[in-house]
Design a protein around this motif. Structure first.
Motif, PDB file in Angstrom:
ATOM      1  N   ASP A 177       0.813  -1.223   0.000  1.00 53.93           N
ATOM      2  CA  ASP A 177       0.000   0.000   0.000  1.00 53.93           C
ATOM      3  C   ASP A 177       0.842   1.268   0.000  1.00 53.93           C
ATOM      4  N   THR A 178       2.141   1.125   0.053  1.00 51.41           N
ATOM      5  CA  THR A 178       3.008   2.301  -0.055  1.00 51.41           C
ATOM      6  C   THR A 178       3.143   2.676  -1.524  1.00 51.41           C
ATOM      7  N   LYS A 179       2.873   3.944  -1.833  1.00 55.49           N
ATOM      8  CA  LYS A 179       2.947   4.419  -3.221  1.00 55.49           C
ATOM      9  C   LYS A 179       3.797   5.684  -3.268  1.00 55.49           C
ATOM     10  N   VAL A 180       4.820   5.653  -4.090  1.00 58.00           N
ATOM     11  CA  VAL A 180       5.687   6.823  -4.218  1.00 58.00           C
ATOM     12  C   VAL A 180       5.804   7.180  -5.692  1.00 58.00           C
ATOM     13  N   LEU A 181       5.580   8.453  -5.998  1.00 61.66           N
ATOM     14  CA  LEU A 181       5.762   8.940  -7.361  1.00 61.66           C
ATOM     15  C   LEU A 181       7.150   9.570  -7.448  1.00 61.66           C
ATOM     16  N   VAL A 182       7.989   8.999  -8.322  1.00 57.94           N
ATOM     17  CA  VAL A 182       9.344   9.530  -8.462  1.00 57.94           C
ATOM     18  C   VAL A 182       9.494  10.100  -9.873  1.00 57.94           C
ATOM     19  N   THR A 183      10.045  11.308  -9.936  1.00 55.61           N
ATOM     20  CA  THR A 183      10.349  11.896 -11.247  1.00 55.61           C
ATOM     21  C   THR A 183      11.836  12.238 -11.278  1.00 55.61           C
ATOM     22  N   ALA A 184      12.409  12.188 -12.466  1.00 59.21           N
ATOM     23  CA  ALA A 184      13.814  12.559 -12.643  1.00 59.21           C
ATOM     24  C   ALA A 184      13.865  13.677 -13.670  1.00 59.21           C
ATOM     25  N   THR A 185      14.443  14.799 -13.275  1.00 61.20           N
ATOM     26  CA  THR A 185      14.487  15.992 -14.102  1.00 61.20           C
ATOM     27  C   THR A 185      15.930  16.269 -14.504  1.00 61.20           C
ATOM     28  N   VAL A 186      16.157  16.478 -15.788  1.00 55.35           N
ATOM     29  CA  VAL A 186      17.506  16.788 -16.271  1.00 55.35           C
ATOM     30  C   VAL A 186      17.721  18.293 -16.244  1.00 55.35           C
ATOM     31  N   GLU A 187      18.777  18.729 -15.584  1.00 60.02           N
ATOM     32  CA  GLU A 187      19.106  20.160 -15.541  1.00 60.02           C
ATOM     33  C   GLU A 187      20.486  20.373 -16.148  1.00 60.02           C
ATOM     34  N   GLU A 188      20.597  21.352 -17.020  1.00 60.30           N
ATOM     35  CA  GLU A 188      21.872  21.540 -17.709  1.00 60.30           C
ATOM     36  C   GLU A 188      22.817  22.442 -16.909  1.00 60.30           C
ATOM     37  N   LYS A 189      22.767  22.321 -15.598  1.00 57.60           N
ATOM     38  CA  LYS A 189      23.800  22.998 -14.808  1.00 57.60           C
ATOM     39  C   LYS A 189      24.066  22.206 -13.532  1.00 57.60           C
ATOM     40  N   VAL A 190      25.255  22.353 -12.991  1.00 56.68           N
ATOM     41  CA  VAL A 190      25.656  21.581 -11.819  1.00 56.68           C
ATOM     42  C   VAL A 190      25.850  22.504 -10.622  1.00 56.68           C
ATOM     43  N   PRO A 191      25.897  21.951  -9.405  1.00 54.70           N
ATOM     44  CA  PRO A 191      26.185  22.784  -8.224  1.00 54.70           C
ATOM     45  C   PRO A 191      27.565  23.442  -8.365  1.00 54.70           C
ATOM     46  N   PRO A 192      27.758  24.577  -7.695  1.00 54.85           N
ATOM     47  CA  PRO A 192      28.997  25.359  -7.833  1.00 54.85           C
ATOM     48  C   PRO A 192      30.279  24.541  -7.698  1.00 54.85           C
ATOM     49  N   PHE A 193      30.319  23.578  -6.750  1.00 58.93           N
ATOM     50  CA  PHE A 193      31.583  22.868  -6.519  1.00 58.93           C
ATOM     51  C   PHE A 193      31.972  21.956  -7.677  1.00 58.93           C
ATOM     52  N   LEU A 194      31.085  21.781  -8.664  1.00 61.77           N
ATOM     53  CA  LEU A 194      31.420  20.911  -9.806  1.00 61.77           C
ATOM     54  C   LEU A 194      31.631  21.671 -11.105  1.00 61.77           C
ATOM     55  N   ARG A 195      31.469  22.988 -11.057  1.00 64.08           N
ATOM     56  CA  ARG A 195      31.597  23.754 -12.295  1.00 64.08           C
ATOM     57  C   ARG A 195      32.980  23.592 -12.914  1.00 64.08           C
ATOM     58  N   ASN A 196      32.992  23.391 -14.207  1.00 60.41           N
ATOM     59  CA  ASN A 196      34.248  23.243 -14.953  1.00 60.41           C
ATOM     60  C   ASN A 196      35.072  22.020 -14.544  1.00 60.41           C
ATOM     61  N   THR A 197      34.391  20.992 -14.055  1.00 58.82           N
ATOM     62  CA  THR A 197      35.108  19.756 -13.725  1.00 58.82           C
ATOM     63  C   THR A 197      34.784  18.673 -14.746  1.00 58.82           C
ATOM     64  N   GLY A 198      33.773  18.914 -15.574  1.00 54.81           N
ATOM     65  CA  GLY A 198      33.369  17.892 -16.522  1.00 54.81           C
ATOM     66  C   GLY A 198      32.523  16.796 -15.903  1.00 54.81           C
ATOM     67  N   LYS A 199      32.217  16.937 -14.616  1.00 55.58           N
ATOM     68  CA  LYS A 199      31.452  15.908 -13.926  1.00 55.58           C
ATOM     69  C   LYS A 199      30.033  16.356 -13.599  1.00 55.58           C
ATOM     70  N   GLY A 200      29.133  15.387 -13.504  1.00 57.17           N
ATOM     71  CA  GLY A 200      27.744  15.693 -13.200  1.00 57.17           C
ATOM     72  C   GLY A 200      27.381  15.367 -11.767  1.00 57.17           C
ATOM     73  N   TRP A 201      26.107  15.424 -11.464  1.00 50.11           N
ATOM     74  CA  TRP A 201      25.628  15.223 -10.109  1.00 50.11           C
ATOM     75  C   TRP A 201      24.206  14.672 -10.139  1.00 50.11           C
ATOM     76  N   VAL A 202      23.858  13.934  -9.102  1.00 50.43           N
ATOM     77  CA  VAL A 202      22.485  13.472  -8.911  1.00 50.43           C
ATOM     78  C   VAL A 202      22.074  13.906  -7.517  1.00 50.43           C
ATOM     79  N   THR A 203      20.944  14.560  -7.396  1.00 47.54           N
ATOM     80  CA  THR A 203      20.471  14.990  -6.086  1.00 47.54           C
ATOM     81  C   THR A 203      19.019  14.570  -5.938  1.00 47.54           C
TER      82      THR A 203
END
Lengths: 255, 255, 255, 255, 255, 255
Positions: free
Chosen positions: E34-60
C-alpha cells in the motif's frame, strides 16, 4: 439609506495628497473616508531576471499595514517573519492592476516599485491603494518624462478601483469597515477609464448571490470609478502646478 | 555655523500631533524637522509570561520604517522575513527608555505596546520615537485613569531623547541625516526630567574622541531635552483639551 | 567591599590563551573570572559588496553562546532559526569596536571575520569578546605580515572593553553575573589605548543616575582598560615566542 | 474551433476517482483533461480558536503542487521554506468556496481540512481542486453521518468551479495550459447548484475587456458547472455503492 | 508466520508504473504493497557550484509526503516553513544511493534532480523511493542517450533498497507500517546488483541486537533486492516498448 | 601502517574532562585526538507532549559546531536561520543512541537535554559526542540520585560510538579528518557494553563494499568500543572523587 447617511451609490469623502513624501519619485496619501494609505512609487533602473534584455519594463507592488491601523492591533509582519496570505493577495492585485495600464515597451528596461502602506484602515484599503497608486505611479513616470529619460509618458489610460457589496440585501458602493463586516457579498472592481474591466473579485460571504445582483454591483462600480477618474485628474493637475521638476520639456528641435 | 543655519545647540523644528490615530488608546505623530514618526500606544490586558501573577505591568516597543521613508528605498522587512539588527537595537532602546519612567506596580498586570513607525527619515528617528512615544504612552495611560481602570497615573517623570555629535570637530545638537553621515562621533542620550541619565549610547565613527568632547555632548543633550520636556507638556495639554474621554475623574467619595 | 572580596576598582582574574585553535589564523580563549569566550579571527580574501574595488578592507564579528554557557539553559539560536536581539546588538558592537582600530587602507581588500563564542558566561561576555577579540585579530593580521601579504601591520592602537556599574549605590568595575543582576546602572566602555573613547553604552536599570555618578564610571573604565592593555600585550608577546610562522620578516632589500 | 478540437463551450474529459486514499475520511482524485489533483478531506475534532465554544465548525484548505507537476520543474516550497503568493491565494479560494456550502451549525465544533495536491498540472488546477474537493468533503461528512456523529449531512448545496477566458477574441470554457498562456482574459467562477455565484475572479491579461464579453464568460461558466454538478453526483453515488461504512443509518426509533 | 500472511523472506506486492508523468524526462510510480511513491527525474543543464568546470555531473534528491499519505494527517512542510529532520535524512540517503551507481564523468556537467513524493505511506517509503528512483533515473538518462546528448548510458549497475527488521524476535523482510511500529530493530539496506553494499542503516528500537541477528538481516536484504533487481529490469523493458523517443540510436557511422 | 603512525586497530589519544562546566548538571569535554567536543546534560522537569502523564522520561540531543571548528570557516547556523541536514542527522543519532541505554520508567517524567558542541573538528565528531555524551548524561543522572530525586540510577548499560572505514583498501579504526576524506567507505557504530548493536550507519563513498569487508569493520568497532568503555568508567570515577554533591546517599532506613 445607509447607516452612514450616504446614498447607495455615494462614495465616501475622497482626498488625494500628491507628492507628500520628500524622497520618492512619486507619492500620494489617499483618503477614502477614514481609510488612509500612503503610496510611493520608486524608479529602479533594473528589471526582474525574466525581462532582462527584452527592452521592456515592469511595475510591481508591495502592501503593508501599520500595526495600529486597525481597530485592534494587528501583529507586525516583520516581527512574525512572514507576510499574511491577505497581504500577498492584495499586493499581487495592486501590481496586476497598475501593470494593465502601462505600455511596458515605452517604459523601457526599468522597474517601478509601488509601496502602499495603510496608515489607518476603515474598509477599502486595497481599492484606495490602487486608486492612489495610479496617481503616485503617474507622477513618478512624469518625472522621467521631465528629465527626458522617457520620450513619452507610458500610461495608456487611467485605472481606479472601488468596492461594492450587498448589505441588508441592498447593493451599495464603497463600503466602510462596519458595512463590510455585515455584507452578504463583497466585490472589488478595478476598471479602466473608458469602461473596460481590469479585474473583478466577488465573494459571497453568506449565501450565493444571483447574476442579477452581480450586474447591479457592476453598475455601481462604473458610477464610482467615473468619479474617481475625475478626482485623480484633479490631483495630478494640482501636483504639477508650481513643480517645475515635473514639467514636460519641449520637444527636441531637429538638428 | 551649521550647513542648516542652525546654532550648534539648536533643535530642528519640533512638532507633536497627539491623538492622530482613530483607534489607538494613545498616539502621536512627531516631527523632528523632516523626520516624521507615527507612534501609537496600545493597552493589552495581559503581560509577558515572566510577569504573570506578580501584579506588575510592562511596556514594550516595536519599531519599523516605511520602505520609502529613506532617500533610497529600503527593503521591506516583512517581505524579507526578518528584522534587521538595527531595527532590533532601536526597538529595545525605545522599550527600555519608556519603562524607566513607569511605575510597574501602579500600572498593574497589563502591557502597553508602543509602535513607532517612521513615515519619513531625516536623522534622529530613534530619539523622535522615544520623545513622541512618551506622549503617546502618557495619553494611553491617562485613558485608563479616565475610565478608572487606574487609580493613579503610573508615569513617574518625563523622558526624552536627543542625538548629539561631533561634526567637523564641533559638538552639535540634533543631527539631521546630512550631518549624521559626516559626523566623527554620534551619541544618543535619553534623559529624564530632573536631569537623570536613562541611557547613553556614543560611538566614534572615525578616531576615538576624548572625555572632554564627550562631556560637551552631555551638556548639549541637557539643553536639548530641557526644551523637549516643555514641548511634550504643551502637546499633552493640547491633546486633553476638549477630549472629555481623557479627563481625570473626580476622586471617589468615601462611603 | 564587594561580595566577591574584590576592591571596587579591581578586575577579576583575567587570562588570555592565544592561538588555542588549530585552524584559525588568529585565536584567543579569554577568561574574565568564570566568563570564558573563545574568539577566532578568520582571513577572507573578499570584502562585502559596498567595498569592492575601493582598496579597503573590513572587519566583521559574530557572537554566539553555547546553550549551557548560562545558569539555566538558553535555547540554541540555530534550532530556533533566528538570532536574538541581544545577540545582534552584541555582535554589531564587537565589529564596530574592532574596526575602530584598524587602518582599512593598509588592510587592503580582505575581510577579517571575528567569531566570539561564549563557552561559559558569568557577566561581561561582550567586553571579554572585544578584549580577547583584539588579541585574536592582532595575531591573524600578524600572520599576514609574516607571509608578506601585508607590508605593515594595520592596527593603529589597542582597544579593550570593560563593564562598570552602580551596585548598592557604589560604582564598581568589571561586574560578575551576580553583581550585574543587582546593579542599578550598567555601562560598557570600549576605550582605545591612549585614552580615547570608542563606544559607551550606559543604561539605568532602576532610577536614572546622575552625571556625577556617570563620570565615576568613566574613571573606573580608564583604570580597568589600562590594566587590560598591559595584559593584551603580554599575551601577544607570549604567543609570538617560538612561533616562527608569526615572525615579522626582514625588510626586502633594495635591488 | 479550438486548437484542441473542443467546441467553445465544451469541457475537457472530466473524471472523478472517489475514495482513492486508504486513510482519509474522504478523498477524490479528479482529472480535468491532463490536470490531476488528489484531494483529501480530514476530520479534526477541534476548531480554530475564534470558534471555540460557539457550537460551529470550520472548513479550511491547503494546496500544493508536486515539483514536476509542471512542464519545467517548480522548486519545492518545503525546501524554500515558504509558500508562494499564488499558493496562498489558491488555498484561500478553495477554503472560502467550500465553506459557502456547509451549514457550520450542523457541522458542530469540528474542522474539516481539505488538502488539494496537484499531481499533474495542465491548466485549471484551482477549479479542479474545488470541484473535486466538494466530492471529498461530501464523502468525509457522509462518514460522520454513517457513524451517527452527525444527525444530518451539513452540505446545503453542491459547489463547482470552472475557468473561462478570452482566447483570440473568443470566449471559451475550461482552458488548458496552452490556451491559458495565450488568453487575453482569464476568469474563474465558483457557482453553487441552483445558479448562485459564490466567487468570481476575472483578470485582463492584456487590454481591459468589456462588460459584454464578461457576461459571455458568465454564461459559459453556467454551462460548464451544470455538467460538473451531474458528474459530481454520479461520482458520489458510485463511491457509496458497496461501501457499507458510508451508508446513512436508519433513523433512531423513538423509545 | 507474519500477521500479513507473508513468509519472513517475502516482499509485499511490488509494482512499477514507469513514465506516468507527462512532463518529466523519467518517472515511475512505485508500489510496495500500500506504499505508493511517485518519483520523477528531471535533467538540468547545470551543476552545483563545486562541480563547475570539472566535466562531472551530479544526482540529487528531494523527498516529500502528501499530508494525508499517513494514517493521521501530517502537517504540510511548506506551510510550516521547514522540512523535518526525517525528511532531510531521507532525501540525503536517496541522493547518496543513486549517486553510487552513476559514472559522473560519463554524465558530464549536468544534474539529475530526483523527486520522490509519497502518495500513500504504509512503511518502507525510503526504500521504495530509492528502488523506484533507480527506474526513473535510468529512463531519464536513456532519454539523453536517445537524443545523442550522452554517448553512453552512465549507470554502472542497478541499485535497490529494502527494509528488514526484528519483529517479535524474528527477522523479517520488507516491513509494513504495522510491523515497523512493533519492530525491536529496524534496518534499511541499499545494495548494488552483484552484491555490494552501498549503505546500511540499522537501529535498535528497544534493546541492542546481536551481531548474529544483524547478519540474518543482511541475508534477508540480499534475498529481497535480488527480486527487486529483476522487477526493475522488467519495468524498464516495458517502458521502452513502443516508445521510440527512448530508443538508443545506432552508432554514428564513420565519415 | 597509517599516515598517522597508528595501527589499524588503534584509537587516537582519547581524553575525558568531566564536570568542566560550572552550571550544567553533567558535563564532559571529550577529546578524540584533535577533535574536541563539549557536552553538557541539562535536567528539565518536563517532558515532550507525547509523554505527559505516562510516568516516563525522555533524552534528547542537540548538536552544533563553532564556526571555526573546521579547517575553513563554516557559516554559523544561527545566522543562516536554519540547521543543516548534516546537523539534524547527527543530533537525531546522538539522541537515539543515548535513549537506548536509559530506563525511561526509572527516569520518571523529566527530560535530559544533551548539548554536544564541537570546539574543534578533526573527524569523528558524532562518535565523540555520543561517547562523551554518555559520561555527561551519567553524571547528570547521578546528581539526581545524590539528591534522592531518583531512587535508582536509570542507566542500563554503557554506550559508546566509534567510526571505522576502508582507507586504501584497508579497514581502519577511528578515522581522523584526512583519512575520512580519502576513505572508500565510512561507517559509524554505536555499541552497548556487552556487545549489542545500537546503531550502524555505513556508506560506500566510492564503489560498493563487500559483506566480508563490512564484517571486518564490525570487528574493529568492537575492539574500539571495548577500550572506550574502560575510559568512560575511569572518567566517571575520577569525576566522583571529592565531589560530595555526586555521592549516592545511603538507603533510607525503614521506619
Amino acid at each position: 439609506m445607509r447607516l452612514s447617511g450616504r446614498a447607495v451609490d455615494a462614495l465616501r469623502v475622497i482626498r488625494f495628497e500628491p507628492m507628500v513624501n520628500k524622497y520618492a519619485e512619486g507619492s500620494c496619501l489617499v483618503h477614502f473616508g477614514d481609510t488612509k494609505v500612503l503610496v510611493t512609487a520608486t524608479v529602479e533602473e533594473k528589471v526582474p531576471p525574466f525581462l532582462r534584455n527584452t527592452g521592456k519594463g515592469w511595475v510591481t507592488a508591495e502592501y503593508g499595514m501599520l500595526p495600529r491601523a486597525t481597530h485592534s492591533r494587528t501583529d507586525r509582519e516583520a516581527a512574525k517573519g512572514k507576510q499574511q496570505g491577505r497581504t500577498v493577495e492584495i499586493q499581487r492585485l495592486i501590481g496586476r492592476s497598475l501593470r494593465a495600464v502601462v505600455d511596458m515597451q515605452k517604459l523601457g528596461e526599468r522597474q517601478i516599485r509601488v509601496d502602499a502602506d495603510v496608515i489607518q484602515a476603515d474598509g477599502g484599503t486595497r481599492t484606495a491603494s490602487i486608486t492612489g497608486g495610479y496617481v503616485a505611479l503617474w507622477l513618478a513616470l512624469q518625472k522621467l518624462v521631465a528629465t527626458r529619460d522617457l520620450a513619452e509618458h507610458p500610461i495608456t489610460r487611467a485605472v481606479a478601483a472601488i468596492s461594492c457589496g450587498l448589505v441588508d440585501g441592498e447593493a451599495v458602493l464603497d463600503l466602510d469597515y462596519d458595512e463590510d463586516s455585515r455584507a452578504e457579498a463583497d466585490a472589488n472592481f478595478v476598471l479602466a477609464e473608458g469602461g473596460g474591466i481590469v479585474e473583478v473579485q466577488a465573494t459571497a460571504e453568506a449565501d450565493p448571490f444571483s447574476p442579477t445582483q452581480f450586474r447591479r454591483l457592476v453598475e455601481l462600480a462604473e458610477i464610482g470609478t467615473a468619479r474617481l477618474f475625475e478626482l485623480q485628474k484633479e490631483a495630478i493637475i494640482a501636483a504639477m502646478e508650481g513643480r517645475p521638476d515635473l514639467a514636460t520639456p519641449p520637444p527636441l528641435s531637429p538638428e
